[in-house]
Design an enzyme around this catalytic site. Sequence first.
Site, PDB file in Angstrom:
ATOM      1  N   ARG A  93       0.836  -1.199   0.000  1.00 54.29           N
ATOM      2  CA  ARG A  93       0.000   0.000   0.000  1.00 54.29           C
ATOM      3  C   ARG A  93       0.872   1.250   0.000  1.00 54.29           C
ATOM      4  O   ARG A  93       0.555   2.250  -0.640  1.00 54.29           O
ATOM      5  CB  ARG A  93      -0.932  -0.007   1.209  1.00 54.29           C
ATOM      6  CG  ARG A  93      -1.960  -1.139   1.158  1.00 54.29           C
ATOM      7  CD  ARG A  93      -2.817  -1.190   2.383  1.00 54.29           C
ATOM      8  NE  ARG A  93      -3.803  -2.257   2.337  1.00 54.29           N
ATOM      9  CZ  ARG A  93      -3.606  -3.494   2.792  1.00 54.29           C
ATOM     10  NH1 ARG A  93      -2.460  -3.821   3.337  1.00 54.29           N
ATOM     11  NH2 ARG A  93      -4.572  -4.394   2.721  1.00 54.29           N
ATOM     12  N   ASP A 153      -9.570  -4.848   8.087  1.00 54.76           N
ATOM     13  CA  ASP A 153      -8.647  -5.824   8.665  1.00 54.76           C
ATOM     14  C   ASP A 153      -9.281  -6.472   9.904  1.00 54.76           C
ATOM     15  O   ASP A 153      -9.137  -7.680  10.139  1.00 54.76           O
ATOM     16  CB  ASP A 153      -7.333  -5.135   9.063  1.00 54.76           C
ATOM     17  CG  ASP A 153      -6.879  -4.168   7.992  1.00 54.76           C
ATOM     18  OD1 ASP A 153      -5.841  -4.374   7.389  1.00 54.76           O
ATOM     19  OD2 ASP A 153      -7.622  -3.185   7.741  1.00 54.76           O
ATOM     20  N   ARG A 156     -11.755  -8.969   8.735  1.00 53.92           N
ATOM     21  CA  ARG A 156     -11.073 -10.192   8.264  1.00 53.92           C
ATOM     22  C   ARG A 156     -10.621 -11.035   9.456  1.00 53.92           C
ATOM     23  O   ARG A 156     -10.767 -12.256   9.454  1.00 53.92           O
ATOM     24  CB  ARG A 156      -9.845  -9.804   7.424  1.00 53.92           C
ATOM     25  CG  ARG A 156     -10.221  -9.263   6.064  1.00 53.92           C
ATOM     26  CD  ARG A 156      -9.028  -8.694   5.317  1.00 53.92           C
ATOM     27  NE  ARG A 156      -9.413  -8.359   3.949  1.00 53.92           N
ATOM     28  CZ  ARG A 156      -8.798  -7.469   3.202  1.00 53.92           C
ATOM     29  NH1 ARG A 156      -7.750  -6.800   3.659  1.00 53.92           N
ATOM     30  NH2 ARG A 156      -9.210  -7.228   1.976  1.00 53.92           N
ATOM     31  N   HIS A 180      -3.249   0.535   8.375  1.00 52.97           N
ATOM     32  CA  HIS A 180      -3.981  -0.364   7.478  1.00 52.97           C
ATOM     33  C   HIS A 180      -2.929  -0.808   6.454  1.00 52.97           C
ATOM     34  O   HIS A 180      -2.744  -0.198   5.415  1.00 52.97           O
ATOM     35  CB  HIS A 180      -5.139   0.374   6.797  1.00 52.97           C
ATOM     36  CG  HIS A 180      -5.722  -0.393   5.638  1.00 52.97           C
ATOM     37  ND1 HIS A 180      -6.241  -1.658   5.757  1.00 52.97           N
ATOM     38  CD2 HIS A 180      -5.843  -0.082   4.317  1.00 52.97           C
ATOM     39  CE1 HIS A 180      -6.662  -2.080   4.575  1.00 52.97           C
ATOM     40  NE2 HIS A 180      -6.420  -1.140   3.686  1.00 52.97           N
TER      41      HIS A 180
END
Length: 318
Positions: A93, A153, A156, A180
Amino acid sequence: MKTTNRNSTRIAIIGVGNVGATFAYALLGSGLASEIVLIDNNKQRAEGEAMDLNHAVPLTHSTRIWAGDYSDCAGAAIVVITAGTAQKPGETRLDLVQRNYAIYQSIIPQVIQYNPDGLLLIASNPLDILSYAAMKLSGLPANHVIGSGTILDTARFRYLLSQHAGVDPRSVHAYIIGEHGDSEVPVWSSANIAGMALSDYCKMNCEEYNEDVYAKIFEQTRDAAYHIIERKGATFYGIGMGLVRICEAILRGQHTVLSVSTLIHDYYGIDDVYLSLPCVVGRDGVSKFLRLPLDEKEVEGLQQSAQVLKETIHKLGL
Ligand code: NAD
């Protein structure tokens, strides 16, 4: 459709690619917004999505949806920004930072010109860096600039833990905090099911209980985006629903605790950086972040995560 009424709930979405379009679809299904305006520098794409979404309106909630421009951000309760380049297979990212920061430098002043008092909800990556940048570029108070952060997250993580424990993910209470991204931190010390420490629950109820199983669950959480991008090129359903959940907490003034990215100050020596902690989210955005007590390893992990983010912020000269 550019007229509005005093009771409208307008949500503007900037960037109508995979994430923006999926969010728009989930938002329409939620019935939370009376108006959804789609803005993208690829105007044709925005028009196509608006046409397609409008054909779902007779089958769901009465909602005005159109492809607009920045002037349509006026009066929006929330401006959600999902514009930007997405990760390609193998990219982190943080690799996206220069490209997406340049995009934010062009977007944010245009939003603020028409919507100087609204709330910004940031979803583009690198999420925490762009949320901090959006706060600086907009001049808005930090509580009005919210990053979707680790809402995805955490979802998940809860899903994977629920598979292990054999209960509904909604009955698993556990958070991912920090960036993140690759330096995110699982908070094992307070993870619980029905108030029972996760470790106690698993000792009694799970087939397998050892540190390796936990480590694997965290790895699968942290690396989920890489695995999905390898297979289908992008991730968008989880974040689409996560953005709806944040909008719901805001529009209904729910004071819901969600792990979103916010400006942190004076927490285990961490200051002036956006990262995720459980936050209270309501009509005025983030009213506070929760000062979770962490164990030593978690503190160290969070401080490292903050350090990674600070270094990137400094490279941008922010
Ligand atoms: P995408 O390429 O499908 O869509 C991006 C859209 O942004 C495109 O439609 C593009 O035209 C538009 N855009 C680019 N520059 C623009 C500008 N200056 N003004 C207006 N629109 C512009 O990408 P995607 O898969 O939808 O991902 C979008 C972003 O969301 C990426 O940064 C990605 O990493 C991020 N993402 C975040 C999460 C999260 O949990 N926060 C999850 C998945 C993806």
